[in-house]
Design a protein around this motif. Structure first.
Motif, PDB file in Angstrom:
ATOM      1  N   LEU A 134       0.840  -1.204   0.000  1.00  0.00           N
ATOM      2  CA  LEU A 134       0.000   0.000   0.000  1.00  0.00           C
ATOM      3  C   LEU A 134       0.868   1.245   0.000  1.00  0.00           C
ATOM      4  CD1 LEU A 134      -2.719   1.524   0.350  1.00  0.00           C
ATOM      5  CD2 LEU A 134      -2.362   1.324   2.823  1.00  0.00           C
ATOM      6  N   TYR A 135       0.570   2.139  -0.914  1.00  0.00           N
ATOM      7  CA  TYR A 135       1.138   3.484  -0.905  1.00  0.00           C
ATOM      8  C   TYR A 135      -0.029   4.453  -0.750  1.00  0.00           C
ATOM      9  CZ  TYR A 135       5.693   1.750  -2.317  1.00  0.00           C
ATOM     10  OH  TYR A 135       6.896   1.099  -2.336  1.00  0.00           O
TER      11      TYR A 135
ATOM     12  N   ASP B 182       5.202   5.999   1.414  1.00  0.00           N
ATOM     13  CA  ASP B 182       4.855   4.759   2.097  1.00  0.00           C
ATOM     14  C   ASP B 182       4.147   5.046   3.421  1.00  0.00           C
ATOM     15  OD1 ASP B 182       6.799   5.404   3.992  1.00  0.00           O
ATOM     16  OD2 ASP B 182       8.282   4.016   3.200  1.00  0.00           O
ATOM     17  N   MET B 183       3.868   3.998   4.174  1.00  0.00           N
ATOM     18  CA  MET B 183       3.098   4.139   5.405  1.00  0.00           C
ATOM     19  C   MET B 183       3.847   4.908   6.490  1.00  0.00           C
ATOM     20  SD  MET B 183       0.050   2.969   5.222  1.00  0.00           S
ATOM     21  CE  MET B 183      -0.345   2.691   6.947  1.00  0.00           C
TER      22      MET B 183
ATOM     23  N   ARG C 191       1.490  -3.011 -10.024  1.00  0.00           N
ATOM     24  CA  ARG C 191       0.698  -4.049  -9.352  1.00  0.00           C
ATOM     25  C   ARG C 191       1.485  -5.362  -9.291  1.00  0.00           C
ATOM     26  NH1 ARG C 191      -4.801  -4.811  -8.064  1.00  0.00           N
ATOM     27  NH2 ARG C 191      -4.901  -6.768  -6.903  1.00  0.00           N
ATOM     28  N   ASN C 192       2.141  -5.708 -10.381  1.00  0.00           N
ATOM     29  CA  ASN C 192       2.932  -6.942 -10.411  1.00  0.00           C
ATOM     30  C   ASN C 192       4.128  -6.885  -9.465  1.00  0.00           C
ATOM     31  OD1 ASN C 192       1.212  -8.045 -12.336  1.00  0.00           O
ATOM     32  ND2 ASN C 192       2.478  -7.364 -14.058  1.00  0.00           N
TER      33      ASN C 192
ATOM     34  N   ASP D 232      -2.709  -1.713  -3.529  1.00  0.00           N
ATOM     35  CA  ASP D 232      -3.701  -0.643  -3.380  1.00  0.00           C
ATOM     36  C   ASP D 232      -2.994   0.703  -3.293  1.00  0.00           C
ATOM     37  OD1 ASP D 232      -6.104   0.619  -3.101  1.00  0.00           O
ATOM     38  OD2 ASP D 232      -6.419   0.055  -1.002  1.00  0.00           O
ATOM     39  N   VAL D 233      -3.669   1.717  -3.812  1.00  0.00           N
ATOM     40  CA  VAL D 233      -3.224   3.107  -3.716  1.00  0.00           C
ATOM     41  C   VAL D 233      -4.433   3.930  -3.316  1.00  0.00           C
ATOM     42  CG1 VAL D 233      -2.228   5.081  -4.910  1.00  0.00           C
ATOM     43  CG2 VAL D 233      -1.475   2.781  -5.503  1.00  0.00           C
TER      44      VAL D 233
END
Length: 450
Positions: free
Chosen positions: A183-184, A214-215, A243-244, A249-250
């Motif tokens: 997740l970004y 990033d988180m 995605r690969n 998720d964004v």
């Protein structure tokens, strides 16, 4: 694990001065000073640095051979050893101080493999690093070739320099295909124009750079993609690649209204919010505004993008359209109305989050630095060469800033002048507060990553 504490600039100077004082006091440098006083050059093919490096390398090679054969030069018992010395072979070594002619010792059995100067090695590693650094700074291969000849007297072929710079290609591929986070919260996208040779002519292509937050609020350059024509197909490929590489998720994608990008993002991450960069939108609306009217138009546009709600923004846009400036510059009104659907998501976010997604300035500053590098190149032979230079330039910029910060380590904050990280590794301001707001807006998507 014990981590070495960084040494301050003052401490390094003190240690170096102490070493020099010891050498001077011992008389070890008297002969060197005498040669300098007599007019002996320091740099260049006949310089003292060249001679010193030659003597150092040859001494080290002889020490290695002594360990290999088991006896010192001139040892009376040399004949009792199974292997023996067998003269020298000449080698020209390209170095940072110019070409150095050295004598490499040999053994009778031919089993001696020196480590200081390896078999087949024609350049010291430091010279390769110098060439890559010059290349990353925007110099062409021919510029580097001329620079080496004129400064240190080393004449490397165009092919050799090209081969040295090509050795980083594997690193670029590894970087461009590395695994990414799941997740970004925010991804920024912007582009610069580069000239690429295509057959017999040169065309303009866009080098798109994606930066993800990033988180932990840390920014990372996720990749660089070269494309002549933007469109849904191209952006679908970019999103599929991300995605690969692990981006499941964004939350928010901030861009400058790139054609087809919204559709591509939503096809890959259906829940992502595509937000038009407000600064790009303002620039687009000001494109045909005369210089004398700019301040007045900006003042009238401010209530639109600073509005607390979508309705308040719509009312402010209607008011601008009915104003004298709005009637004088209908193109400014048209720019906002054309981008309205991708502009209004911005208005639903809390103030802290608005500051984060307000603009793609996170990479515009980087692009400004990259343009200074690419403008000297004129053109690139292919897309891969452009990506390689841009990647090297990013590394070079961040490394230079890191060295500047290291020199100022230990100083008071008020006395520091070094720049912070440009993009890679930079921490988003007030990220904790922003993350709190994100968890309120997207609780079901972000909480499991906290």
């Amino acid at each position: 694990m014990v981590v070495d504490q960084p040494v301050s600039r003052e401490e390094r100077r003190r240690r170096q001065a102490a070493t020099v004082d010891q050498l001077v006091a011992s008389g070890a440098l008297d002969g060197v000073f005498a040669q300098v006083d007599a007019g002996q050059p320091i740099a260049g093919e006949d310089g003292l640095l060249n001679a010193l490096l030659k003597a150092t390398l040859e001494r080290g090679l002889n020490v290695e051979l002594t360990e290999h054969v088991g006896y010192e030069t001139g040892d009376a018992d040399a004949s009792s050893f199974p292997n023996s010395r067998n003269g020298y072979s000449a080698k020209t070594l390209a170095t940072e101080v110019g070409d150095v002619e050295i004598s490499v010792p040999r053994d009778r059995d031919g089993t001696f493999t020196p480590m200081l100067v390896r078999k087949g090695q024609r350049r010291l590693d430091g010279l390769d690093g110098m060439i890559v650094s010059l290349y990353a700074g925007g110099m062409t291969i021919r510029d580097i070739q001329h620079h080496l000849i004129s400064t240190i007297g080393t004449d490397l072929s165009h092919e050799t320099i090209s081969k040295i710079t090509d050795e980083v290609s594997d690193e670029v591929i590894t970087w461009q295909t590395r695994d990414l986070d799941a997740l970004y919260p925010v991804i920024y996208l912007d582009a610069i124009v580069v000239k690429i040779r295509d057959g017999g002519h040169v065309i303009n292509k866009a080098a798109h750079i994606a930066v993800g937050v990033d988180m932990d609020g840390v920014k990372h350059v996720l990749g660089i993609w070269i494309q002549e024509h933007e469109g849904a197909k191209f952006w679908a490929g970019v999103c599929a690649e991300l995605r690969n590489r692990g981006v499941a998720d964004v939350l928010i994608v901030c861009c400058d209204g790139l054609t087809g990008f919204a559709e591509a993002v939503e096809a890959t991450w259906p829940q992502a919010t595509v937000q038009t960069c407000v600064v790009h939108l303002i620039r687009a609306s000001m494109r045909f505004v005369s210089y004398t009217d700019r301040k007045a138009v900006v003042r009238l546009l401010k209530p639109i993008y600073q509005a607390s709600t979508e309705q308040a923004a719509a009312d402010a846009l209607d008011a601008f359209e009915d104003s004298d400036m709005g009637r004088k510059y209908p193109s400014a009104v048209k720019s906002f109305r054309a981008a309205w659907d991708r502009f209004i998501p911005f208005l639903t976010f809390p103030p802290e989050l608005r500051k984060v997604i307000y603009t793609t300035n996170a990479i515009e500053s980087l692009n400004f630095q990259l343009r200074k590098v690419t403008k000297n190149r004129g053109q690139f032979p292919n897309d891969a060469a452009a990506v390689k230079l841009l990647w090297l330039a990013i590394c070079n910029i961040e490394d230079k800033r890191a060295r500047e910060r290291a020199r100022e380590r230990g100083k008071k904050a008020a006395d520091r002048r070094a720049s912070g990280r440009l993009v890679e590794g930079a921490v988003t301001t007030n990220w904790k507060r922003t993350l709190e707001q994100l968890s309120m807006v997207y609780p079901e998507r972000i909480d499991r990553h906290l």
